[in-house]
Design an enzyme around this catalytic site. Sequence first.
Site, PDB file in Angstrom:
ATOM      1  N   GLY A   8       0.832  -1.208   0.000  1.00  0.00           N
ATOM      2  CA  GLY A   8       0.000   0.000   0.000  1.00  0.00           C
ATOM      3  C   GLY A   8       0.861   1.249   0.000  1.00  0.00           C
ATOM      4  CB  ALA A   9       4.343   1.802  -1.030  1.00  0.00           C
ATOM      5  CG  ASN A  80      -0.094   0.987   4.724  1.00  0.00           C
ATOM      6  OD1 ASN A  80      -0.614   1.672   5.605  1.00  0.00           O
ATOM      7  ND2 ASN A  80      -0.191   1.310   3.439  1.00  0.00           N
ATOM      8  CB  SER A 132      -7.841   0.965  12.335  1.00  0.00           C
ATOM      9  OG  SER A 132      -8.730   1.999  12.678  1.00  0.00           O
ATOM     10  CE1 TYR A 146     -10.477  -0.204   7.531  1.00  0.00           C
ATOM     11  CE2 TYR A 146     -11.289   1.012   9.427  1.00  0.00           C
ATOM     12  CZ  TYR A 146     -10.267   0.717   8.548  1.00  0.00           C
ATOM     13  OH  TYR A 146      -9.040   1.329   8.691  1.00  0.00           O
ATOM     14  CB  SER A 149     -11.191  -6.202   8.524  1.00  0.00           C
ATOM     15  OG  SER A 149     -10.953  -4.805   8.475  1.00  0.00           O
ATOM     16  CE  LYS A 150      -7.599  -1.810   8.798  1.00  0.00           C
ATOM     17  NZ  LYS A 150      -6.289  -2.047   8.166  1.00  0.00           N
TER      18      LYS A 150
HETATM   19  N1  LIG Z   1      -6.746   7.039   6.911  1.00  0.00           N
HETATM   20  C1  LIG Z   1      -7.234   6.648   8.063  1.00  0.00           C
HETATM   21  O1  LIG Z   1      -8.005   7.378   8.716  1.00  0.00           O
HETATM   22  C2  LIG Z   1      -6.825   5.326   8.671  1.00  0.00           C
HETATM   23  C3  LIG Z   1      -7.009   5.128  10.046  1.00  0.00           C
HETATM   24  C4  LIG Z   1      -6.644   3.927  10.610  1.00  0.00           C
HETATM   25  C5  LIG Z   1      -6.090   2.935   9.829  1.00  0.00           C
HETATM   26  N2  LIG Z   1      -5.921   3.112   8.485  1.00  0.00           N
HETATM   27  C6  LIG Z   1      -5.339   2.036   7.689  1.00  0.00           C
HETATM   28  O2  LIG Z   1      -4.158   2.502   7.080  1.00  0.00           O
HETATM   29  C7  LIG Z   1      -3.867   1.707   5.930  1.00  0.00           C
HETATM   30  C8  LIG Z   1      -3.503   2.637   4.781  1.00  0.00           C
HETATM   31  O3  LIG Z   1      -4.641   3.409   4.431  1.00  0.00           O
HETATM   32  P1  LIG Z   1      -4.564   4.950   4.039  1.00  0.00           P
HETATM   33  O4  LIG Z   1      -5.344   5.701   5.028  1.00  0.00           O
HETATM   34  O5  LIG Z   1      -3.163   5.351   3.775  1.00  0.00           O
HETATM   35  O6  LIG Z   1      -5.457   4.919   2.713  1.00  0.00           O
HETATM   36  P2  LIG Z   1      -5.100   5.149   1.174  1.00  0.00           P
HETATM   37  O7  LIG Z   1      -4.470   6.480   0.999  1.00  0.00           O
HETATM   38  O8  LIG Z   1      -6.368   4.861   0.449  1.00  0.00           O
HETATM   39  O9  LIG Z   1      -4.032   4.005   0.863  1.00  0.00           O
HETATM   40  C9  LIG Z   1      -4.388   2.649   0.779  1.00  0.00           C
HETATM   41  C10 LIG Z   1      -3.263   1.864   0.146  1.00  0.00           C
HETATM   42  O10 LIG Z   1      -3.643   0.477   0.083  1.00  0.00           O
HETATM   43  C11 LIG Z   1      -3.423  -0.009  -1.220  1.00  0.00           C
HETATM   44  N3  LIG Z   1      -4.356  -1.079  -1.565  1.00  0.00           N
HETATM   45  C12 LIG Z   1      -5.708  -1.079  -1.447  1.00  0.00           C
HETATM   46  N4  LIG Z   1      -6.228  -2.203  -1.968  1.00  0.00           N
HETATM   47  C13 LIG Z   1      -5.182  -2.938  -2.425  1.00  0.00           C
HETATM   48  C14 LIG Z   1      -5.060  -4.186  -3.076  1.00  0.00           C
HETATM   49  N5  LIG Z   1      -6.142  -4.916  -3.415  1.00  0.00           N
HETATM   50  N6  LIG Z   1      -3.841  -4.641  -3.402  1.00  0.00           N
HETATM   51  C15 LIG Z   1      -2.742  -3.910  -3.107  1.00  0.00           C
HETATM   52  N7  LIG Z   1      -2.778  -2.720  -2.488  1.00  0.00           N
HETATM   53  C16 LIG Z   1      -3.986  -2.236  -2.164  1.00  0.00           C
HETATM   54  C17 LIG Z   1      -3.627   1.214  -2.126  1.00  0.00           C
HETATM   55  O11 LIG Z   1      -2.896   1.042  -3.336  1.00  0.00           O
HETATM   56  P3  LIG Z   1      -3.507   0.806  -4.813  1.00  0.00           P
HETATM   57  O12 LIG Z   1      -4.882   1.430  -4.843  1.00  0.00           O
HETATM   58  O13 LIG Z   1      -2.520   1.482  -5.705  1.00  0.00           O
HETATM   59  O14 LIG Z   1      -3.516  -0.673  -4.958  1.00  0.00           O
HETATM   60  C18 LIG Z   1      -2.999   2.310  -1.280  1.00  0.00           C
HETATM   61  O15 LIG Z   1      -1.615   2.362  -1.499  1.00  0.00           O
HETATM   62  C19 LIG Z   1      -5.117   0.855   5.679  1.00  0.00           C
HETATM   63  O16 LIG Z   1      -4.882  -0.453   6.145  1.00  0.00           O
HETATM   64  C20 LIG Z   1      -6.182   1.545   6.518  1.00  0.00           C
HETATM   65  O17 LIG Z   1      -7.206   0.674   6.909  1.00  0.00           O
HETATM   66  C21 LIG Z   1      -6.270   4.300   7.893  1.00  0.00           C
END
Ligand SMILES: NC(=O)c1ccc[n+]([C@@H]2O[C@H](COP(=O)([O-])OP(=O)(O)OC[C@H]3O[C@@H](n4cnc5c(N)ncnc54)[C@H](OP(=O)(O)O)[C@@H]3O)[C@@H](O)[C@H]2O)c1
Length: 254
Positions: A8-9, A80, A132, A146, A149-150
């Site tokens: 998820g980079a 991630n 999360s 969601y 899952s977390k």
């Molecule tokens: N933002 C928040 O408020 C928050 C809070 C708590 C936890 N989190 C967790 O943090 C992590 C990162 O999320 P983020 O907030 O940074 O969101 P984001 O900006 O939407 O990034 C999500 C990343 O996951 C990748 N991804 C999604 N589906 C995928 C798949 N099928 N295969 C490979 N890669 C995949 C995406 O890449 P591609 O689309 O290029 O594949 C993207 O790089 C997640 O696990 C999320 O649940 C986020």
Amino acid sequence: MKTALVTGASSGIGRELAIRLDSLGFRVILCARRADRLEELASELENEAIVITADLSDREECRRLYEKTKNMNVSVLVNNAGFGGIGDFEKTDLDRELKMLDVNCAAVHILTKLFLKDFLEKDRGYILNVASSAGLMPGGPLMASYYASKAYVVSLTRSVSEELRAKGTRVSISALCPGPVKTEFNDVAGCDFSIEGIPADYCAEEALKGLFSRRTIIVPGGQMKAGVLGSKLAPSRITLKTAMKLQRAKLREE
Ligand SMILES: NC(=O)c1ccc[n+]([C@@H]2O[C@H](COP(=O)([O-])OP(=O)(O)OC[C@H]3O[C@@H](n4cnc5c(N)ncnc54)[C@H](OP(=O)(O)O)[C@@H]3O)[C@@H](O)[C@H]2O)c1
């Protein structure tokens, strides 16, 4: 060269973690589906990065990612990649949710297991599972899948962490449990935060501090730490009601 694999980079927290690991002298393996984003990031990093595209909702692709990287001297694994969704459980799309479970849980499970074995053989390595604060709560009405899952990621990480402690190994595993972070998460989930998110670079900085000091649960930011403590002290029924209110405020107008 010391190497870190970040899934998820291509965006958000994963992107910032990759940038920080690079500045700490790691060669970073960047993984996600969007190759153009990963290539662009690779060109901005100081050390030569490796780009591997994979759809981690596919279990075979998770295994392939491991096969491709297992001899690359990975000592930091960051699970991630993940996404969310919002709505009444009765109405939300089953196929999308099953994909969510594949990315948020199965991919984390597969990569953790495969790399952990190698790390234990070498008696070194760090695993950061991005969960999360949702995973620390009793549940999350309107984001039921969601939150569940977390909770899986938190439970798996806590248990494995205790097993590692009992073994006396230098390998460690942590779960990152942020509250809202400003990323593309909302656009993918189709919601808006009801409280202000923290910046993704701050979240990544706190995550790596916690990871390298072998903290099992990492909650960035004072406000969220207080929120998690409050939810532990309050009866679950009250926490669930409050969570439902917060989720309802996130729903976008149709
Ligand atoms: N933002 C928040 O408020 C928050 C809070 C708590 C936890 N989190 C967790 O943090 C992590 C990162 O999320 P983020 O907030 O940074 O969101 P984001 O900006 O939407 O990034 C999500 C990343 O996951 C990748 N991804 C999604 N589906 C995928 C798949 N099928 N295969 C490979 N890669 C995949 C995406 O890449 P591609 O689309 O290029 O594949 C993207 O790089 C997640 O696990 C999320 O649940 C986020």
